[in-house]
Design a protein around this motif. Structure first.
Motif, PDB file in Angstrom:
ATOM      1  N   THR A 113      37.547  50.015  54.531  1.00 20.27           N
ATOM      2  CA  THR A 113      36.844  48.734  54.385  1.00 20.27           C
ATOM      3  C   THR A 113      36.250  48.570  52.990  1.00 20.27           C
ATOM      4  O   THR A 113      35.943  47.464  52.578  1.00 20.27           O
ATOM      5  CB  THR A 113      35.721  48.590  55.429  1.00 20.27           C
ATOM      6  N   ARG A 114      36.079  49.667  52.246  1.00 18.46           N
ATOM      7  CA  ARG A 114      35.527  49.600  50.881  1.00 18.46           C
ATOM      8  C   ARG A 114      36.610  49.075  49.956  1.00 18.46           C
ATOM      9  O   ARG A 114      37.671  49.662  49.822  1.00 18.46           O
ATOM     10  CB  ARG A 114      35.076  50.987  50.427  1.00 18.46           C
ATOM     11  N   LYS A 115      36.335  47.933  49.319  1.00 15.71           N
ATOM     12  CA  LYS A 115      37.335  47.318  48.446  1.00 15.71           C
ATOM     13  C   LYS A 115      36.676  46.778  47.182  1.00 15.71           C
ATOM     14  O   LYS A 115      35.624  46.143  47.247  1.00 15.71           O
ATOM     15  CB  LYS A 115      38.044  46.173  49.171  1.00 15.71           C
ATOM     16  N   ASN A 116      37.318  47.024  46.058  1.00 14.95           N
ATOM     17  CA  ASN A 116      36.861  46.432  44.808  1.00 14.95           C
ATOM     18  C   ASN A 116      37.128  44.936  44.845  1.00 14.95           C
ATOM     19  O   ASN A 116      38.064  44.471  45.504  1.00 14.95           O
ATOM     20  CB  ASN A 116      37.585  47.044  43.611  1.00 14.95           C
ATOM     21  N   GLY A 117      36.323  44.183  44.135  1.00 16.02           N
ATOM     22  CA  GLY A 117      36.530  42.749  44.004  1.00 16.02           C
ATOM     23  C   GLY A 117      37.248  42.448  42.699  1.00 16.02           C
ATOM     24  O   GLY A 117      37.521  43.346  41.892  1.00 16.02           O
ATOM     25  N   ILE A 149      31.891  28.836  31.170  1.00 13.08           N
ATOM     26  CA  ILE A 149      32.740  29.824  31.833  1.00 13.08           C
ATOM     27  C   ILE A 149      33.390  29.229  33.079  1.00 13.08           C
ATOM     28  O   ILE A 149      32.709  28.642  33.908  1.00 13.08           O
ATOM     29  CB  ILE A 149      31.929  31.074  32.211  1.00 13.08           C
ATOM     30  N   THR A 150      34.692  29.399  33.181  1.00 13.66           N
ATOM     31  CA  THR A 150      35.426  28.996  34.380  1.00 13.66           C
ATOM     32  C   THR A 150      35.912  30.255  35.079  1.00 13.66           C
ATOM     33  O   THR A 150      36.624  31.066  34.479  1.00 13.66           O
ATOM     34  CB  THR A 150      36.632  28.108  34.011  1.00 13.66           C
ATOM     35  N   LEU A 151      35.483  30.431  36.336  1.00 12.90           N
ATOM     36  CA  LEU A 151      35.939  31.554  37.150  1.00 12.90           C
ATOM     37  C   LEU A 151      37.031  31.073  38.097  1.00 12.90           C
ATOM     38  O   LEU A 151      36.971  29.954  38.601  1.00 12.90           O
ATOM     39  CB  LEU A 151      34.800  32.131  37.998  1.00 12.90           C
ATOM     40  N   SER A 152      37.988  31.927  38.352  1.00 11.94           N
ATOM     41  CA  SER A 152      39.021  31.612  39.337  1.00 11.94           C
ATOM     42  C   SER A 152      39.419  32.898  40.053  1.00 11.94           C
ATOM     43  O   SER A 152      39.098  33.992  39.601  1.00 11.94           O
ATOM     44  CB  SER A 152      40.239  30.973  38.662  1.00 11.94           C
ATOM     45  N   ASN A 153      40.101  32.734  41.179  1.00 16.84           N
ATOM     46  CA  ASN A 153      40.588  33.866  41.977  1.00 16.84           C
ATOM     47  C   ASN A 153      39.483  34.878  42.276  1.00 16.84           C
ATOM     48  O   ASN A 153      39.717  36.083  42.254  1.00 16.84           O
ATOM     49  CB  ASN A 153      41.754  34.566  41.282  1.00 16.84           C
ATOM     50  N   PHE A 154      38.271  34.380  42.552  1.00  8.58           N
ATOM     51  CA  PHE A 154      37.125  35.263  42.793  1.00  8.58           C
ATOM     52  C   PHE A 154      37.222  35.903  44.173  1.00  8.58           C
ATOM     53  O   PHE A 154      37.385  35.220  45.175  1.00  8.58           O
ATOM     54  CB  PHE A 154      35.811  34.489  42.680  1.00  8.58           C
ATOM     55  N   ILE A 155      37.117  37.229  44.211  1.00 11.32           N
ATOM     56  CA  ILE A 155      37.059  37.983  45.461  1.00 11.32           C
ATOM     57  C   ILE A 155      35.908  38.970  45.328  1.00 11.32           C
ATOM     58  O   ILE A 155      35.908  39.808  44.419  1.00 11.32           O
ATOM     59  CB  ILE A 155      38.366  38.745  45.741  1.00 11.32           C
ATOM     60  N   ALA A 156      34.925  38.859  46.216  1.00  4.18           N
ATOM     61  CA  ALA A 156      33.771  39.751  46.173  1.00  4.18           C
ATOM     62  C   ALA A 156      34.175  41.161  46.593  1.00  4.18           C
ATOM     63  O   ALA A 156      35.104  41.346  47.378  1.00  4.18           O
ATOM     64  CB  ALA A 156      32.671  39.227  47.091  1.00  4.18           C
ATOM     65  N   ALA A 157      33.455  42.147  46.066  1.00  5.17           N
ATOM     66  CA  ALA A 157      33.672  43.541  46.473  1.00  5.17           C
ATOM     67  C   ALA A 157      33.040  43.760  47.844  1.00  5.17           C
ATOM     68  O   ALA A 157      32.113  43.053  48.239  1.00  5.17           O
ATOM     69  CB  ALA A 157      33.051  44.486  45.455  1.00  5.17           C
ATOM     70  N   VAL A 158      33.558  44.746  48.575  1.00  3.84           N
ATOM     71  CA  VAL A 158      33.019  45.109  49.889  1.00  3.84           C
ATOM     72  C   VAL A 158      32.631  46.576  49.824  1.00  3.84           C
ATOM     73  O   VAL A 158      33.473  47.438  49.577  1.00  3.84           O
ATOM     74  CB  VAL A 158      34.067  44.881  51.003  1.00  3.84           C
ATOM     75  N   GLU A 159      31.340  46.856  50.035  1.00  5.92           N
ATOM     76  CA  GLU A 159      30.876  48.237  49.982  1.00  5.92           C
ATOM     77  C   GLU A 159      31.358  49.027  51.186  1.00  5.92           C
ATOM     78  O   GLU A 159      31.704  48.454  52.218  1.00  5.92           O
ATOM     79  CB  GLU A 159      29.350  48.288  49.896  1.00  5.92           C
TER      80      GLU A 159
END
Length: 181
Positions: A105-109, A88-98
């Motif tokens: 400030t709550r944002k989906n990743g 698996i190759t992941l790219s453009n990863f952005i973690a979610a913020v609770e």
């Protein structure tokens, strides 16, 4: 003038007759190629690739989640291919913020992924697919002021499923009658 072709593998031979010879060959997909194409089709068809933040919110945990999701696709086991983290190759990863549901400030990743499929010498890479990490919503516990005693909550915030402990203290001469939410 029939010519007899003999041999196997990548080398075939025949004896040249006293006339011109036209060679025609047809090729069939190998079982491994068919398996790769089937697995690729299953993975490329994945839609709504969504995972909760509590389940996966790092690149490693998203890969682990994807492995389970891909390997459990209906028809995947029939291909004989098992996807691992190395595939698996992941790219453009952005973690979610609770955060609170009303909080800015709550944002989906989000992330993109592709899978390198291999069976013996046959390999193929899937199309890049998008995924969403659904941010955890944090809720507040509000305790109303009570007369003749007090109630405190710990913790005072939590996501769905968080265990909240209420400490109830009655003033002298009083006892808890009821408690409501």
């Amino acid at each position: 003038n029939a010519v007899t072709v003999s041999g196997s593998g990548t080398t075939r031979t025949f004896t040249m007759p006293s006339s011109n010879v036209t060679i025609s060959a047809s090729f069939a997909k190998t079982d491994d190629q068919l398996a790769i194409e089937s697995a690729k089709s299953l993975i490329d068809a994945m839609s709504n690739v969504t995972v909760d933040q509590a389940t996966a919110n790092t690149e490693a945990s998203v890969k682990t989640w994807l492995i389970a999701k891909i390997n459990s696709l209906s028809g995947m086991s029939a291909t004989g291919i098992t996807v691992t983290a190395d595939n698996i190759t992941l790219s453009n990863f952005i973690a979610a913020v609770e955060g609170a549901s009303s909080s800015s400030t709550r944002k989906n990743g989000s992330f993109k992924f592709s899978v390198n499929l291999q069976k013996t010498e046959t390999t193929q890479v899937t199309a890049s697919n998008s995924g969403v990490i659904t941010a955890t919503t944090i809720y507040s516990v509000n305790v109303n002021v009570s007369t003749n005693g007090s109630v405190t909550a710990s913790p005072t915030t939590g996501s769905a499923g968080t265990q909240i402990t209420l400490s109830v203290t009655a003033n002298d001469g009083y006892e808890l009658d009821n408690i409501t939410t």
